[in-house]
Write a protein that holds these residues in place. Structure first.
Motif, PDB file in Angstrom:
ATOM      1  N   UNK A  29     -22.897 -10.233  22.024  1.00  0.00           N
ATOM      2  CA  UNK A  29     -21.804  -9.748  23.368  1.00  0.00           C
ATOM      3  C   UNK A  29     -23.523  -9.262  24.123  1.00  0.00           C
ATOM      4  N   UNK A  30     -23.957  -7.784  23.438  1.00  0.00           N
ATOM      5  CA  UNK A  30     -25.357  -7.174  24.150  1.00  0.00           C
ATOM      6  C   UNK A  30     -26.101  -8.155  24.102  1.00  0.00           C
ATOM      7  N   UNK A  31     -26.332  -8.617  23.318  1.00  0.00           N
ATOM      8  CA  UNK A  31     -27.768  -9.692  23.264  1.00  0.00           C
ATOM      9  C   UNK A  31     -28.329 -11.107  24.529  1.00  0.00           C
ATOM     10  N   UNK A  32     -26.599 -11.260  24.831  1.00  0.00           N
ATOM     11  CA  UNK A  32     -26.038 -12.488  25.228  1.00  0.00           C
ATOM     12  C   UNK A  32     -26.371 -13.747  24.579  1.00  0.00           C
ATOM     13  N   UNK A  33     -25.628 -14.035  23.393  1.00  0.00           N
ATOM     14  CA  UNK A  33     -26.104 -15.588  23.019  1.00  0.00           C
ATOM     15  C   UNK A  33     -24.169 -15.373  22.020  1.00  0.00           C
ATOM     16  N   UNK A  34     -24.503 -16.792  21.465  1.00  0.00           N
ATOM     17  CA  UNK A  34     -23.146 -16.967  20.913  1.00  0.00           C
ATOM     18  C   UNK A  34     -24.082 -17.831  19.476  1.00  0.00           C
ATOM     19  N   UNK A  35     -23.127 -16.970  18.373  1.00  0.00           N
ATOM     20  CA  UNK A  35     -23.714 -17.534  17.052  1.00  0.00           C
ATOM     21  C   UNK A  35     -22.838 -18.922  17.240  1.00  0.00           C
ATOM     22  N   UNK A  36     -23.266 -19.806  15.996  1.00  0.00           N
ATOM     23  CA  UNK A  36     -22.947 -21.493  16.322  1.00  0.00           C
ATOM     24  C   UNK A  36     -22.108 -21.768  14.599  1.00  0.00           C
ATOM     25  N   UNK A  37     -22.348 -20.440  14.092  1.00  0.00           N
ATOM     26  CA  UNK A  37     -21.658 -20.514  13.170  1.00  0.00           C
ATOM     27  C   UNK A  37     -21.151 -19.180  12.398  1.00  0.00           C
ATOM     28  N   UNK A  38     -20.142 -18.260  12.008  1.00  0.00           N
ATOM     29  CA  UNK A  38     -20.050 -17.060  11.375  1.00  0.00           C
ATOM     30  C   UNK A  38     -19.961 -17.732   9.551  1.00  0.00           C
ATOM     31  N   UNK A  39     -19.510 -16.756   8.275  1.00  0.00           N
ATOM     32  CA  UNK A  39     -19.723 -17.502   7.058  1.00  0.00           C
ATOM     33  C   UNK A  39     -19.515 -16.398   6.885  1.00  0.00           C
ATOM     34  N   UNK A  40     -17.861 -16.692   6.050  1.00  0.00           N
ATOM     35  CA  UNK A  40     -17.690 -15.946   5.088  1.00  0.00           C
ATOM     36  C   UNK A  40     -18.000 -15.766   3.824  1.00  0.00           C
ATOM     37  N   UNK A  41     -17.276 -14.486   3.115  1.00  0.00           N
ATOM     38  CA  UNK A  41     -17.581 -15.592   1.453  1.00  0.00           C
ATOM     39  C   UNK A  41     -16.870 -13.946   0.567  1.00  0.00           C
ATOM     40  N   UNK A  42     -16.282 -13.880   0.132  1.00  0.00           N
ATOM     41  CA  UNK A  42     -15.056 -13.433  -0.752  1.00  0.00           C
ATOM     42  C   UNK A  42     -16.148 -13.103  -1.887  1.00  0.00           C
ATOM     43  N   UNK A  43     -16.325 -12.708  -2.518  1.00  0.00           N
ATOM     44  CA  UNK A  43     -17.278 -12.743  -4.134  1.00  0.00           C
ATOM     45  C   UNK A  43     -17.430 -11.173  -4.622  1.00  0.00           C
ATOM     46  N   UNK A  44     -17.734 -10.690  -6.089  1.00  0.00           N
ATOM     47  CA  UNK A  44     -18.420 -10.151  -5.870  1.00  0.00           C
ATOM     48  C   UNK A  44     -20.259  -9.202  -6.020  1.00  0.00           C
ATOM     49  N   UNK A  45     -20.170  -8.445  -5.694  1.00  0.00           N
ATOM     50  CA  UNK A  45     -21.125  -8.078  -5.181  1.00  0.00           C
ATOM     51  C   UNK A  45     -22.051  -7.869  -6.588  1.00  0.00           C
ATOM     52  N   UNK A  46     -21.063  -8.060  -7.597  1.00  0.00           N
ATOM     53  CA  UNK A  46     -22.608  -8.393  -8.834  1.00  0.00           C
ATOM     54  C   UNK A  46     -23.457  -9.723  -9.172  1.00  0.00           C
ATOM     55  N   UNK A  47     -22.100 -10.432  -8.256  1.00  0.00           N
ATOM     56  CA  UNK A  47     -22.809 -11.949  -8.326  1.00  0.00           C
ATOM     57  C   UNK A  47     -23.980 -11.782  -7.487  1.00  0.00           C
ATOM     58  N   UNK A  48     -24.838 -13.013  -7.955  1.00  0.00           N
ATOM     59  CA  UNK A  48     -26.921 -13.238  -7.568  1.00  0.00           C
ATOM     60  C   UNK A  48     -26.442 -13.977  -5.684  1.00  0.00           C
ATOM     61  N   UNK A  49     -26.964 -14.001  -5.744  1.00  0.00           N
ATOM     62  CA  UNK A  49     -27.169 -14.716  -3.851  1.00  0.00           C
ATOM     63  C   UNK A  49     -27.421 -16.455  -4.636  1.00  0.00           C
ATOM     64  N   UNK A  50     -27.509 -16.772  -5.223  1.00  0.00           N
ATOM     65  CA  UNK A  50     -27.829 -18.347  -5.672  1.00  0.00           C
ATOM     66  C   UNK A  50     -26.457 -18.525  -6.630  1.00  0.00           C
ATOM     67  N   UNK A  51     -25.818 -18.142  -6.799  1.00  0.00           N
ATOM     68  CA  UNK A  51     -25.085 -18.060  -7.996  1.00  0.00           C
ATOM     69  C   UNK A  51     -23.350 -17.839  -6.373  1.00  0.00           C
ATOM     70  N   UNK A  52     -23.717 -17.657  -5.335  1.00  0.00           N
ATOM     71  CA  UNK A  52     -22.906 -17.721  -4.286  1.00  0.00           C
ATOM     72  C   UNK A  52     -22.261 -18.788  -3.281  1.00  0.00           C
ATOM     73  N   UNK A  53     -20.923 -19.284  -3.908  1.00  0.00           N
ATOM     74  CA  UNK A  53     -21.223 -21.330  -3.249  1.00  0.00           C
ATOM     75  C   UNK A  53     -21.264 -20.699  -1.625  1.00  0.00           C
ATOM     76  N   UNK A  54     -20.714 -20.188  -0.935  1.00  0.00           N
ATOM     77  CA  UNK A  54     -21.084 -19.899   0.366  1.00  0.00           C
ATOM     78  C   UNK A  54     -22.359 -19.474   1.378  1.00  0.00           C
ATOM     79  N   UNK A  55     -22.843 -18.990   0.895  1.00  0.00           N
ATOM     80  CA  UNK A  55     -24.248 -18.263   1.102  1.00  0.00           C
ATOM     81  C   UNK A  55     -24.885 -19.628   0.864  1.00  0.00           C
ATOM     82  N   UNK A  56     -25.167 -20.550  -0.658  1.00  0.00           N
ATOM     83  CA  UNK A  56     -26.001 -21.679  -0.970  1.00  0.00           C
ATOM     84  C   UNK A  56     -25.458 -22.631   0.156  1.00  0.00           C
ATOM     85  N   UNK A  57     -24.218 -23.030   0.617  1.00  0.00           N
ATOM     86  CA  UNK A  57     -23.404 -23.363   1.553  1.00  0.00           C
ATOM     87  C   UNK A  57     -24.860 -23.292   3.239  1.00  0.00           C
TER      88      UNK A  57
END
Length: 211
Positions: A29-57
């Motif tokens: 809102x402050x910078x006058x743009x809209x997100x095309x998509x917001x992606x949410x993930x529920x996963x342990x912080x100890x898991x590497x990025x490459x092993x996070x399903x939603x992050x990989x999508x």
């Protein structure tokens, strides 16, 4: 396209990404743009990025000149090294990362200029790598200090010494003398309630004592 990535490091239903979502939407809102998509993930912080399903999508959706926004830079990985690796990979694909908790990486106008962004990104990678190295050195220093204190107090370091059970010597002599007949080593170990590897370890200790 502009994407937002939100992660919480727990599976508990009570914890939500509400704070992150509100922060991201307020930034938009402050910078006058809209997100095309917001992606949410529920996963342990100890898991590497490459092993996070939603992050990989999300990563597979990103294209050159896209923007990825996170509230905290550490959402990108499980530790500093993981964050640096993911940041470098995204930068190599000409994807710009905005981290709202990181100075200069959170300024919308600067990110729009590729030359300025690349300069900021390179400085960030250098600083983050330096901080990660410092943290590793501090960890090693703390371990060494702990070992020194333990040694000064007379504590034995390393694995505890294996002690022979009080009845082992007597029972082993019977075994060797043939008191138990032609009993195999495996049967003898079973009789004592120990494994074969433990039996041989005990025998070795006994032979060293008798040498």
């Amino acid at each position: 396209m502009i994407f937002g990535y939100m992660r919480i490091s727990t599976q508990k239903e009570k914890q939500t990404t509400d704070r992150q979502r509100i922060t991201l939407e307020q930034y938009a809102t402050d910078n006058k743009f809209k997100f095309d998509e917001l992606i949410e993930e529920r996963i342990s912080g100890t898991i590497k990025s490459e092993s996070r399903p939603q992050f990989n999508i999300l990563v597979n959706k990103l294209r050159k000149n896209d923007i990825l926004i996170v509230t905290d830079i550490d959402r990108l990985g499980r530790n500093a090294d993981d964050v640096i690796m993911e940041f470098k990979k995204l930068k190599a694909q000409d994807i710009r990362v905005i981290a709202l908790d990181t100075p200069y990486l959170n300024e919308w106008e600067k990110v729009q200029d590729s030359s300025i962004y690349n300069m900021i990104a390179d400085i960030f990678i250098t600083l983050k790598a330096h901080m990660a190295q410092q943290e590793r050195e501090k960890t090693i220093q703390r371990i060494n200090q702990g070992l020194a204190v333990a040694k000064a107090k007379g504590k034995a370091l390393g694995r505890p010494k294996v002690e022979l059970p009080s009845n082992f010597v007597k029972e082993y002599k019977k075994f060797k003398d043939g008191t138990y007949g032609n009993m195999s080593a495996m049967s003898f170990a079973k009789m004592l309630g120990i494994g074969r590897s433990t039996l041989y370890k005990y025998i070795k200790i006994l032979e060293c004592k008798e040498a």
